[in-house]
Design a protein around this motif. Structure first.
Motif, PDB file in Angstrom:
ATOM      1  N   VAL A  87       1.007  -0.961   0.101  1.00  0.00           N
ATOM      2  CA  VAL A  87      -0.069  -0.500   0.178  1.00  0.00           C
ATOM      3  C   VAL A  87       1.023   1.152   0.136  1.00  0.00           C
ATOM      4  O   VAL A  87       0.275   2.155  -0.638  1.00  0.00           O
ATOM      5  CB  VAL A  87      -0.966  -0.044   1.176  1.00  0.00           C
ATOM      6  CG1 VAL A  87      -2.036   1.632   1.348  1.00  0.00           C
ATOM      7  CG2 VAL A  87      -1.698  -0.774   0.720  1.00  0.00           C
ATOM      8  N   ALA A  88       1.748   1.184   1.080  1.00  0.00           N
ATOM      9  CA  ALA A  88       2.852   2.496   0.846  1.00  0.00           C
ATOM     10  C   ALA A  88       3.359   2.936  -0.086  1.00  0.00           C
ATOM     11  O   ALA A  88       3.421   3.763  -0.537  1.00  0.00           O
ATOM     12  CB  ALA A  88       3.405   2.250   2.193  1.00  0.00           C
ATOM     13  N   GLU A  89       3.977   1.719  -0.738  1.00  0.00           N
ATOM     14  CA  GLU A  89       4.800   1.753  -2.237  1.00  0.00           C
ATOM     15  C   GLU A  89       3.684   2.092  -3.274  1.00  0.00           C
ATOM     16  O   GLU A  89       4.315   3.222  -4.164  1.00  0.00           O
ATOM     17  CB  GLU A  89       5.704   0.317  -2.566  1.00  0.00           C
ATOM     18  CG  GLU A  89       6.322   0.828  -3.812  1.00  0.00           C
ATOM     19  CD  GLU A  89       7.331   1.522  -3.922  1.00  0.00           C
ATOM     20  OE1 GLU A  89       7.746   2.311  -4.715  1.00  0.00           O
ATOM     21  OE2 GLU A  89       7.597   2.229  -2.269  1.00  0.00           O
ATOM     22  N   TYR A  90       2.317   1.317  -3.127  1.00  0.00           N
ATOM     23  CA  TYR A  90       1.731   2.464  -4.393  1.00  0.00           C
ATOM     24  C   TYR A  90       1.759   3.353  -4.070  1.00  0.00           C
ATOM     25  O   TYR A  90       0.862   4.745  -5.007  1.00  0.00           O
ATOM     26  CB  TYR A  90       0.309   1.189  -4.024  1.00  0.00           C
ATOM     27  CG  TYR A  90      -0.265   1.251  -5.595  1.00  0.00           C
ATOM     28  CD1 TYR A  90      -1.582   1.845  -5.559  1.00  0.00           C
ATOM     29  CD2 TYR A  90      -0.223   0.904  -7.295  1.00  0.00           C
ATOM     30  CE1 TYR A  90      -2.581   2.474  -6.333  1.00  0.00           C
ATOM     31  CE2 TYR A  90      -0.749   1.262  -8.050  1.00  0.00           C
ATOM     32  CZ  TYR A  90      -2.131   2.073  -8.127  1.00  0.00           C
ATOM     33  OH  TYR A  90      -2.326   1.772  -8.887  1.00  0.00           O
ATOM     34  N   ALA A  91       1.068   3.770  -2.972  1.00  0.00           N
ATOM     35  CA  ALA A  91       0.316   4.988  -2.335  1.00  0.00           C
ATOM     36  C   ALA A  91       1.936   6.143  -3.389  1.00  0.00           C
ATOM     37  O   ALA A  91       1.523   7.214  -3.899  1.00  0.00           O
ATOM     38  CB  ALA A  91       0.215   5.608  -0.967  1.00  0.00           C
ATOM     39  N   LYS A  92       3.015   6.173  -3.099  1.00  0.00           N
ATOM     40  CA  LYS A  92       4.302   7.100  -3.175  1.00  0.00           C
ATOM     41  C   LYS A  92       4.108   7.430  -4.897  1.00  0.00           C
ATOM     42  O   LYS A  92       4.017   8.162  -5.755  1.00  0.00           O
ATOM     43  CB  LYS A  92       5.549   6.772  -2.891  1.00  0.00           C
ATOM     44  CG  LYS A  92       5.591   6.483  -1.308  1.00  0.00           C
ATOM     45  CD  LYS A  92       6.727   5.716  -1.198  1.00  0.00           C
ATOM     46  CE  LYS A  92       7.114   6.479   0.033  1.00  0.00           C
ATOM     47  NZ  LYS A  92       8.468   6.139   0.962  1.00  0.00           N
ATOM     48  N   ARG A  93       3.912   5.702  -5.515  1.00  0.00           N
ATOM     49  CA  ARG A  93       4.059   5.425  -6.896  1.00  0.00           C
ATOM     50  C   ARG A  93       2.790   6.951  -7.867  1.00  0.00           C
ATOM     51  O   ARG A  93       2.947   7.636  -8.698  1.00  0.00           O
ATOM     52  CB  ARG A  93       3.859   4.618  -7.644  1.00  0.00           C
ATOM     53  CG  ARG A  93       5.170   4.199  -7.062  1.00  0.00           C
ATOM     54  CD  ARG A  93       5.019   2.410  -8.211  1.00  0.00           C
ATOM     55  NE  ARG A  93       5.820   1.612  -7.896  1.00  0.00           N
ATOM     56  CZ  ARG A  93       6.054   0.110  -8.548  1.00  0.00           C
ATOM     57  NH1 ARG A  93       5.825  -0.184  -9.511  1.00  0.00           N
ATOM     58  NH2 ARG A  93       7.093  -0.176  -7.947  1.00  0.00           N
ATOM     59  N   LEU A  94       1.625   6.536  -7.325  1.00  0.00           N
ATOM     60  CA  LEU A  94       0.496   7.809  -7.473  1.00  0.00           C
ATOM     61  C   LEU A  94       0.740   9.337  -7.456  1.00  0.00           C
ATOM     62  O   LEU A  94       0.241   9.565  -8.119  1.00  0.00           O
ATOM     63  CB  LEU A  94      -1.057   7.008  -7.203  1.00  0.00           C
ATOM     64  CG  LEU A  94      -1.662   5.316  -6.949  1.00  0.00           C
ATOM     65  CD1 LEU A  94      -2.367   5.167  -6.021  1.00  0.00           C
ATOM     66  CD2 LEU A  94      -1.942   5.166  -8.337  1.00  0.00           C
ATOM     67  N   ALA A  95       1.668   9.335  -6.701  1.00  0.00           N
ATOM     68  CA  ALA A  95       2.060  10.352  -6.057  1.00  0.00           C
ATOM     69  C   ALA A  95       2.833  11.343  -7.486  1.00  0.00           C
ATOM     70  O   ALA A  95       2.719  12.588  -7.022  1.00  0.00           O
ATOM     71  CB  ALA A  95       2.321  11.219  -5.061  1.00  0.00           C
ATOM     72  N   LYS A  96       3.632  10.516  -7.840  1.00  0.00           N
ATOM     73  CA  LYS A  96       4.323  10.804  -8.837  1.00  0.00           C
ATOM     74  C   LYS A  96       5.014  12.435  -8.531  1.00  0.00           C
ATOM     75  O   LYS A  96       5.540  12.369  -8.804  1.00  0.00           O
ATOM     76  CB  LYS A  96       3.955  11.093 -10.201  1.00  0.00           C
ATOM     77  CG  LYS A  96       2.760   9.966 -11.012  1.00  0.00           C
ATOM     78  CD  LYS A  96       2.314  10.745 -12.450  1.00  0.00           C
ATOM     79  CE  LYS A  96       1.820   9.700 -13.102  1.00  0.00           C
ATOM     80  NZ  LYS A  96       1.661   8.342 -12.683  1.00  0.00           N
ATOM     81  N   GLY A  97       5.754  12.170  -6.807  1.00  0.00           N
ATOM     82  CA  GLY A  97       6.903  13.372  -6.750  1.00  0.00           C
ATOM     83  C   GLY A  97       6.161  14.177  -5.790  1.00  0.00           C
ATOM     84  O   GLY A  97       6.944  15.239  -5.419  1.00  0.00           O
ATOM     85  N   ILE A  98       5.033  14.348  -6.137  1.00  0.00           N
ATOM     86  CA  ILE A  98       4.282  15.657  -5.882  1.00  0.00           C
ATOM     87  C   ILE A  98       3.027  15.356  -4.502  1.00  0.00           C
ATOM     88  O   ILE A  98       3.041  14.115  -4.479  1.00  0.00           O
ATOM     89  CB  ILE A  98       3.079  15.793  -6.626  1.00  0.00           C
ATOM     90  CG1 ILE A  98       3.684  15.716  -8.023  1.00  0.00           C
ATOM     91  CG2 ILE A  98       2.205  17.485  -6.298  1.00  0.00           C
ATOM     92  CD1 ILE A  98       5.011  17.270  -7.675  1.00  0.00           C
ATOM     93  N   CYS A  99       3.126  16.616  -3.038  1.00  0.00           N
ATOM     94  CA  CYS A  99       2.683  15.834  -2.483  1.00  0.00           C
ATOM     95  C   CYS A  99       1.995  16.339  -1.661  1.00  0.00           C
ATOM     96  O   CYS A  99       0.839  17.156  -2.496  1.00  0.00           O
ATOM     97  CB  CYS A  99       3.341  17.341  -1.325  1.00  0.00           C
ATOM     98  SG  CYS A  99       2.320  17.105   0.861  1.00  0.00           S
ATOM     99  N   GLN A 100       0.805  15.272  -1.363  1.00  0.00           N
ATOM    100  CA  GLN A 100      -0.918  15.451  -1.486  1.00  0.00           C
ATOM    101  C   GLN A 100      -1.893  16.397  -1.066  1.00  0.00           C
ATOM    102  O   GLN A 100      -2.888  16.344  -0.986  1.00  0.00           O
ATOM    103  CB  GLN A 100      -1.605  13.573  -1.640  1.00  0.00           C
ATOM    104  CG  GLN A 100      -1.056  13.105  -2.854  1.00  0.00           C
ATOM    105  CD  GLN A 100      -1.045  13.336  -4.519  1.00  0.00           C
ATOM    106  OE1 GLN A 100      -2.157  13.592  -4.851  1.00  0.00           O
ATOM    107  NE2 GLN A 100      -0.233  13.863  -4.932  1.00  0.00           N
TER     108      GLN A 100
END
Length: 276
Positions: free
Chosen positions: A193-206
């Protein structure tokens, strides 16, 4: 020589010691020992293709069979499925560090075995049998060092998965985190879950919608994962409840936890999930 009855929870054995005590085979994740009328089951978090998972105080343990659909009548799947009536004592070990077996305790079925889709050794989808197991006495104890070793292994594995496989694991995993006893209760978060959330963000703070403030040593934008509804408050360890934040916003959420920010993150997590 140590006897089965004198084994204490948390005791660490090598493979030879385990075999001497139980009189079982030195190989396999489910080892029937007729000499001691026991079944040793091993949840290997290091090398196994299976994704055994703790939900609360219940281990959901995948049965035998590395390719194709599994069967309840096959080998030790049958022994474990009938363990409530066949008189066989079932003992659980976990592997956090290669070749080191940590004794969890004697366990019993807490419900009927059930089927779920999993990947087999060849990466193909199949139906596996999962056995819900509870420790008979005491509680599962995990040292900080073991948990750190396990987290490190899983993070490495998560980073090697494709987006599709990572999402599949994140969605299939438990909604509520497992707990284990140290000096305080810790939450075992899903690295998928953690790694997938980071990939979805694409380096942008949500939250602030700004790029990550810096890159790590490998040149990857640094963001931290955050549960919108905290795990300690009953939040779920799921894609829908997890976002990637810059360190500043992450600290803000844990100190201020403003209702409007929570609502903003919930909306953005939903939008990211729908766009994936």
């Amino acid at each position: 020589m140590t006897s089965i009855s004198s084994l204490k929870q948390g005791t660490k054995l090598d493979n030879a010691q385990l075999c001497d005590i139980f009189g079982c085979s030195p190989q396999g994740g489910m080892r029937r020992a007729h000499q001691t009328n026991t079944l040793v089951i091993i949840s290997n978090h290091v090398k196994s293709i299976y994704d055994d998972r703790w939900e609360g105080d219940t281990l959901h343990y995948t049965g035998m069979g590395t390719n194709g659909d599994q069967s309840l009548s096959f080998a030790q799947n049958k022994t474990l499925a009938e363990s409530e009536s066949n008189g066989v004592g079932v003992h659980l070990f976990e592997v956090f560090i290669d070749k080191e077996y940590t004794y969890v305790g004697q366990v019993e079925l807490s419900g009927a075995p059930y089927q779920e889709p999993q990947r087999d050794e060849g990466g193909n989808s199949r139906l596996a049998y999962v056995f819900p197991l509870k420790v008979l006495t005491g509680s599962r104890a995990v040292t900080r060092e073991d948990q750190q070793a396990l987290d490190s292994q899983r993070v490495k594995k998560a980073k090697k998965l494709s987006d599709e496989s990572l999402k599949e694991r994140a969605e299939k995993g438990r909604k509520m985190p497992s707990t284990y006893q140290q000096s305080t209760t810790q939450y075992e978060r899903s690295v998928w879950v953690a790694e997938y959330a980071k990939r979805l963000a694409k380096g942008i703070c949500q939250l602030c919608l700004k790029p990550a403030p810096f890159e790590n040593a490998k040149g990857v934008p640094y963001l931290e994962t955050h549960h919108i509804v905290w795990l300690a408050k009953g939040g779920e360890d799921t894609i829908a409840n997890t976002v990637a934040l810059c360190p500043n916003c992450h600290k803000k959420m844990h100190i201020v936890d403003d209702k409007k920010d929570v609502e903003t993150l919930q909306l953005r997590a939903k939008q990211l999930g729908e766009g994936a």
